[in-house]
Design a protein around this motif. Structure first.
Motif, PDB file in Angstrom:
ATOM      1  N   ARG A 209     -25.137  56.788 -14.329  1.00  0.00           N
ATOM      2  CA  ARG A 209     -26.452  56.173 -13.515  1.00  0.00           C
ATOM      3  C   ARG A 209     -26.117  54.799 -12.814  1.00  0.00           C
ATOM      4  O   ARG A 209     -26.855  54.569 -11.925  1.00  0.00           O
ATOM      5  CB  ARG A 209     -27.664  56.324 -14.419  1.00  0.00           C
ATOM      6  CG  ARG A 209     -28.860  56.312 -13.519  1.00  0.00           C
ATOM      7  CD  ARG A 209     -30.271  56.626 -14.103  1.00  0.00           C
ATOM      8  NE  ARG A 209     -30.069  57.009 -15.395  1.00  0.00           N
ATOM      9  CZ  ARG A 209     -30.853  58.220 -16.086  1.00  0.00           C
ATOM     10  NH1 ARG A 209     -31.381  59.001 -15.026  1.00  0.00           N
ATOM     11  NH2 ARG A 209     -30.678  58.635 -17.353  1.00  0.00           N
ATOM     12  N   SER A 234     -21.394  61.517 -15.645  1.00  0.00           N
ATOM     13  CA  SER A 234     -22.278  61.735 -16.831  1.00  0.00           C
ATOM     14  C   SER A 234     -23.220  62.642 -16.126  1.00  0.00           C
ATOM     15  O   SER A 234     -23.237  63.066 -15.045  1.00  0.00           O
ATOM     16  CB  SER A 234     -23.227  60.415 -17.125  1.00  0.00           C
ATOM     17  OG  SER A 234     -23.903  60.236 -16.235  1.00  0.00           O
ATOM     18  N   GLN A 248     -19.225  66.968 -14.606  1.00  0.00           N
ATOM     19  CA  GLN A 248     -19.985  66.458 -15.759  1.00  0.00           C
ATOM     20  C   GLN A 248     -18.988  66.472 -16.915  1.00  0.00           C
ATOM     21  O   GLN A 248     -18.513  67.607 -17.172  1.00  0.00           O
ATOM     22  CB  GLN A 248     -21.077  67.296 -15.859  1.00  0.00           C
ATOM     23  CG  GLN A 248     -22.047  66.537 -16.878  1.00  0.00           C
ATOM     24  CD  GLN A 248     -23.252  67.467 -17.273  1.00  0.00           C
ATOM     25  OE1 GLN A 248     -23.814  68.134 -16.304  1.00  0.00           O
ATOM     26  NE2 GLN A 248     -23.701  67.695 -18.476  1.00  0.00           N
ATOM     27  N   VAL A 249     -19.258  65.381 -17.604  1.00  0.00           N
ATOM     28  CA  VAL A 249     -18.434  65.507 -19.016  1.00  0.00           C
ATOM     29  C   VAL A 249     -19.468  65.381 -20.040  1.00  0.00           C
ATOM     30  O   VAL A 249     -20.471  64.783 -19.766  1.00  0.00           O
ATOM     31  CB  VAL A 249     -17.680  64.065 -19.012  1.00  0.00           C
ATOM     32  CG1 VAL A 249     -16.939  63.619 -20.429  1.00  0.00           C
ATOM     33  CG2 VAL A 249     -16.540  64.124 -18.007  1.00  0.00           C
ATOM     34  N   THR A 252     -22.713  69.456 -22.661  1.00  0.00           N
ATOM     35  CA  THR A 252     -22.951  70.556 -21.759  1.00  0.00           C
ATOM     36  C   THR A 252     -22.255  70.502 -20.414  1.00  0.00           C
ATOM     37  O   THR A 252     -22.366  71.276 -19.534  1.00  0.00           O
ATOM     38  CB  THR A 252     -24.590  70.598 -21.604  1.00  0.00           C
ATOM     39  OG1 THR A 252     -25.092  69.245 -21.110  1.00  0.00           O
ATOM     40  CG2 THR A 252     -25.569  71.090 -22.566  1.00  0.00           C
ATOM     41  N   SER A 267     -23.941  54.847 -20.382  1.00  0.00           N
ATOM     42  CA  SER A 267     -24.546  53.920 -21.534  1.00  0.00           C
ATOM     43  C   SER A 267     -23.847  54.179 -22.550  1.00  0.00           C
ATOM     44  O   SER A 267     -23.737  53.804 -23.480  1.00  0.00           O
ATOM     45  CB  SER A 267     -25.978  54.170 -21.586  1.00  0.00           C
ATOM     46  OG  SER A 267     -26.439  55.578 -21.782  1.00  0.00           O
ATOM     47  N   GLN A 271     -24.387  62.712 -26.125  1.00  0.00           N
ATOM     48  CA  GLN A 271     -24.142  63.817 -25.701  1.00  0.00           C
ATOM     49  C   GLN A 271     -23.015  63.675 -24.634  1.00  0.00           C
ATOM     50  O   GLN A 271     -22.093  64.560 -24.321  1.00  0.00           O
ATOM     51  CB  GLN A 271     -25.230  64.495 -24.935  1.00  0.00           C
ATOM     52  CG  GLN A 271     -26.365  65.159 -25.546  1.00  0.00           C
ATOM     53  CD  GLN A 271     -27.509  63.793 -25.852  1.00  0.00           C
ATOM     54  OE1 GLN A 271     -27.113  62.837 -25.462  1.00  0.00           O
ATOM     55  NE2 GLN A 271     -28.607  64.230 -26.339  1.00  0.00           N
ATOM     56  N   ASN A 286     -19.890  47.956 -18.111  1.00  0.00           N
ATOM     57  CA  ASN A 286     -21.247  47.970 -18.194  1.00  0.00           C
ATOM     58  C   ASN A 286     -21.842  46.731 -18.282  1.00  0.00           C
ATOM     59  O   ASN A 286     -21.170  45.664 -19.040  1.00  0.00           O
ATOM     60  CB  ASN A 286     -21.744  48.796 -19.625  1.00  0.00           C
ATOM     61  CG  ASN A 286     -23.129  49.324 -19.588  1.00  0.00           C
ATOM     62  OD1 ASN A 286     -24.068  48.511 -19.260  1.00  0.00           O
ATOM     63  ND2 ASN A 286     -23.312  50.687 -19.632  1.00  0.00           N
TER      64      ASN A 286
HETATM   65  C1  FAD Z   1     -29.106  68.703 -24.591  1.00  0.00           C
HETATM   66  C2  FAD Z   1     -28.637  67.765 -23.968  1.00  0.00           C
HETATM   67  C3  FAD Z   1     -27.454  67.902 -23.419  1.00  0.00           C
HETATM   68  C4  FAD Z   1     -26.961  66.801 -22.634  1.00  0.00           C
HETATM   69  N1  FAD Z   1     -25.687  66.854 -22.193  1.00  0.00           N
HETATM   70  C5  FAD Z   1     -25.166  65.820 -21.572  1.00  0.00           C
HETATM   71  C6  FAD Z   1     -23.751  65.834 -21.191  1.00  0.00           C
HETATM   72  O1  FAD Z   1     -22.991  66.950 -21.066  1.00  0.00           O
HETATM   73  N2  FAD Z   1     -23.072  64.875 -20.381  1.00  0.00           N
HETATM   74  C7  FAD Z   1     -23.738  63.716 -20.438  1.00  0.00           C
HETATM   75  O2  FAD Z   1     -23.360  62.578 -19.901  1.00  0.00           O
HETATM   76  N3  FAD Z   1     -25.171  63.592 -20.661  1.00  0.00           N
HETATM   77  C8  FAD Z   1     -25.704  64.583 -21.253  1.00  0.00           C
HETATM   78  N4  FAD Z   1     -27.006  64.479 -21.668  1.00  0.00           N
HETATM   79  C9  FAD Z   1     -27.750  63.590 -21.257  1.00  0.00           C
HETATM   80  C10 FAD Z   1     -27.783  61.948 -22.176  1.00  0.00           C
HETATM   81  O3  FAD Z   1     -28.427  62.155 -23.297  1.00  0.00           O
HETATM   82  C11 FAD Z   1     -27.892  60.893 -21.198  1.00  0.00           C
HETATM   83  O4  FAD Z   1     -29.150  61.010 -20.595  1.00  0.00           O
HETATM   84  C12 FAD Z   1     -26.897  60.692 -20.114  1.00  0.00           C
HETATM   85  O5  FAD Z   1     -25.636  60.718 -20.429  1.00  0.00           O
HETATM   86  C13 FAD Z   1     -27.251  59.166 -19.640  1.00  0.00           C
HETATM   87  O6  FAD Z   1     -26.389  59.079 -18.641  1.00  0.00           O
HETATM   88  P1  FAD Z   1     -25.777  57.650 -17.990  1.00  0.00           P
HETATM   89  O7  FAD Z   1     -25.020  56.952 -19.051  1.00  0.00           O
HETATM   90  O8  FAD Z   1     -25.015  58.005 -16.823  1.00  0.00           O
HETATM   91  O9  FAD Z   1     -27.265  57.007 -17.577  1.00  0.00           O
HETATM   92  P2  FAD Z   1     -28.073  55.639 -18.545  1.00  0.00           P
HETATM   93  O10 FAD Z   1     -28.327  56.240 -19.898  1.00  0.00           O
HETATM   94  O11 FAD Z   1     -29.176  55.540 -17.619  1.00  0.00           O
HETATM   95  O12 FAD Z   1     -27.250  54.496 -18.537  1.00  0.00           O
HETATM   96  C14 FAD Z   1     -26.640  54.010 -17.221  1.00  0.00           C
HETATM   97  C15 FAD Z   1     -25.765  52.628 -17.743  1.00  0.00           C
HETATM   98  O13 FAD Z   1     -25.346  51.796 -16.557  1.00  0.00           O
HETATM   99  C16 FAD Z   1     -25.406  50.443 -16.882  1.00  0.00           C
HETATM  100  N5  FAD Z   1     -25.506  49.902 -15.620  1.00  0.00           N
HETATM  101  C17 FAD Z   1     -26.586  50.018 -14.436  1.00  0.00           C
HETATM  102  N6  FAD Z   1     -26.124  49.111 -13.409  1.00  0.00           N
HETATM  103  C18 FAD Z   1     -24.863  48.528 -13.824  1.00  0.00           C
HETATM  104  C19 FAD Z   1     -23.998  47.809 -13.112  1.00  0.00           C
HETATM  105  N7  FAD Z   1     -24.371  47.281 -11.628  1.00  0.00           N
HETATM  106  N8  FAD Z   1     -22.786  47.580 -13.514  1.00  0.00           N
HETATM  107  C20 FAD Z   1     -22.329  48.185 -14.824  1.00  0.00           C
HETATM  108  N9  FAD Z   1     -23.374  48.960 -15.447  1.00  0.00           N
HETATM  109  C21 FAD Z   1     -24.502  49.058 -14.946  1.00  0.00           C
HETATM  110  C22 FAD Z   1     -26.751  50.493 -17.626  1.00  0.00           C
HETATM  111  O14 FAD Z   1     -26.523  49.129 -18.343  1.00  0.00           O
HETATM  112  C23 FAD Z   1     -26.893  51.560 -18.545  1.00  0.00           C
HETATM  113  O15 FAD Z   1     -25.863  51.514 -19.721  1.00  0.00           O
HETATM  114  C24 FAD Z   1     -27.522  65.721 -22.525  1.00  0.00           C
HETATM  115  C25 FAD Z   1     -29.011  65.494 -23.027  1.00  0.00           C
HETATM  116  C26 FAD Z   1     -29.337  66.637 -23.862  1.00  0.00           C
HETATM  117  C27 FAD Z   1     -30.784  66.646 -24.174  1.00  0.00           C
END
Ligand code: FAD
Length: 322
Positions: A209, A234, A248-249, A252, A267, A271, A286
């Motif tokens: 994200r 993600s 997606q890695v 799921t 982050s 999962q 990050n």
């Molecule tokens: C049943 C279930 C299954 C799931 N399966 C999966 C799955 O298969 N794969 C998966 O990935 N997730 C899965 N999820 C979702 C998972 O729980 C997280 O919500 C998801 O992985 C978060 O994605 P993210 O790290 O991209 O986003 P966030 O958690 O929002 O993290 C974004 C990160 O970006 C950093 N950031 C922001 N801007 C910058 C910048 N300019 N420079 C550097 N860093 C920055 C922030 O500090 C933060 O750490 C699942 C959830 C459930 C409930």
């Protein structure tokens, strides 16, 4: 001599790396190696199977096997395993194999262990290790009272041996099983990516994200091109529609185990880690120094990815494309 049957998968007229890993492991076990190929045009892959250790290759080569059909593939592979007399079957833990081999196992009244990361083939005993509960623990699994032991290994877990270009193998043709017609794949639409599939990739550059938008993934494409890598993501990003779900890695999404995984703005939710913590080297970028991904990372860069990604791309270009 005890035999091992290796189910091979091909891609773009070549054997997949995971299949070469399995042939290498089968050859190293000292057992007689029988390989199996199913699909149109697969006979062309038989010589390469021999180079990597197959002593006999069973081939079911027919135009009507172009789209995976669980019924015909189960018939074909069950016939091959029975004919081979093997008591051990190895296949990559691919999407196709995870659908196919529980069906084959039911026909053979045998056990199947999928998603394995460690394989021990000692004499008549087969022991594997596989992650459970999104990688929170691993289990050692041994086959008991199973006439055939079916092991599905994650790709990128085993070494690939040196091919012997002079090696040849016998081939045996199998007829294409008749389809019952209960299901029929009408069309197959290929994705646009020409890059290596995530599950097979040796280097993955993944965005979360923190990438901020679909357009910003261009920066990761540039870095991936410099490195010869495949781009992953993600779930947050796939759910937002910035990239297709095929990228997606995670729990799921796809399970990957590359030599190098670089995570930008991810982050490190449990999962996500479930799908990539088997990577040999993990680099996390990050801006939040407390992000959980740093607990898994081999190397961490705390900073803004929009500054660091272009710098890394430039440095890799200089280092790798002099
Ligand atoms: C049943 C279930 C299954 C799931 N399966 C999966 C799955 O298969 N794969 C998966 O990935 N997730 C899965 N999820 C979702 C998972 O729980 C997280 O919500 C998801 O992985 C978060 O994605 P993210 O790290 O991209 O986003 P966030 O958690 O929002 O993290 C974004 C990160 O970006 C950093 N950031 C922001 N801007 C910058 C910048 N300019 N420079 C550097 N860093 C920055 C922030 O500090 C933060 O750490 C699942 C959830 C459930 C409930």
């Amino acid at each position: 001599m005890a035999k091992v049957f290796v189910f091979l998968e091909g891609n773009n007229q070549d054997l997949k790396k995971g299949s070469l890993e399995l042939l290498t492991a089968a050859k190293a076990s000292g057992r007689e190696v029988v390989a199996g190929l199913v699909g149109p045009g697969v006979k062309a892959l038989a010589p390469k199977a021999a180079h990597y250790g197959a002593q006999t290759t069973f081939v079911c080569d027919a135009a009507e096997l172009g789209h995976y059909n669980p019924e015909t593939f189960t018939d074909a592979v069950t016939a091959m395993v029975k004919d081979s007399g093997a008591d051990v079957v190895l296949a990559s833990s691919s999407v196709l194999a995870r659908d196919l081999f529980p069906r084959v196992a039911a026909r053979l009244d045998s056990g199947v262990a999928s998603d394995c990361t460690i394989l021990k083939l000692d004499g008549g005993t087969v022991t594997v290790r596989k992650p459970l509960y999104s990688g929170k623990c691993t289990a050692e699994v041994e086959f008991v009272n199973s006439p055939v032991k079916i092991v599905l290994m994650r790709p990128n877990q085993l070494p690939v041996g040196q091919p012997d270009a002079a090696a040849t193998a016998q081939t045996k043709d199998f007829p294409a099983p008749a389809a019952s017609g209960k299901i029929k794949t009408k069309d197959l639409v290929k994705g646009s990516s020409s890059k290596t599939d995530l599950a097979e990739a040796n280097i993955i550059v993944a965005g979360g994200r923190g990438m901020g938008s679909a357009e910003n993934f261009k920066q990761l494409e540039d870095l991936a091109n410099a490195l010869g890598a495949t781009v992953g993501a993600s779930r947050a990003v796939a759910d937002a529609g910035w990239v297709p779900h095929s990228m997606q890695v995670g729990q799921t999404g796809k399970t990957v185990a590359p030599s190098l995984y670089i995570a930008f703005g991810i982050s490190g939710a449990i999962q996500h880690l479930a799908g990539m913590s088997g990577s040999k080297v993990i680099v996390a970028v990050n801006k939040d120094g407390d992000a959980p991904i740093f607990q898994k990372a081999t190397y961490g860069l705390v900073g803004d990815l929009f500054e660091l990604a272009p710098k890394l791309t430039e440095e890799f270009k200089k280092a790798l494309h002099k």
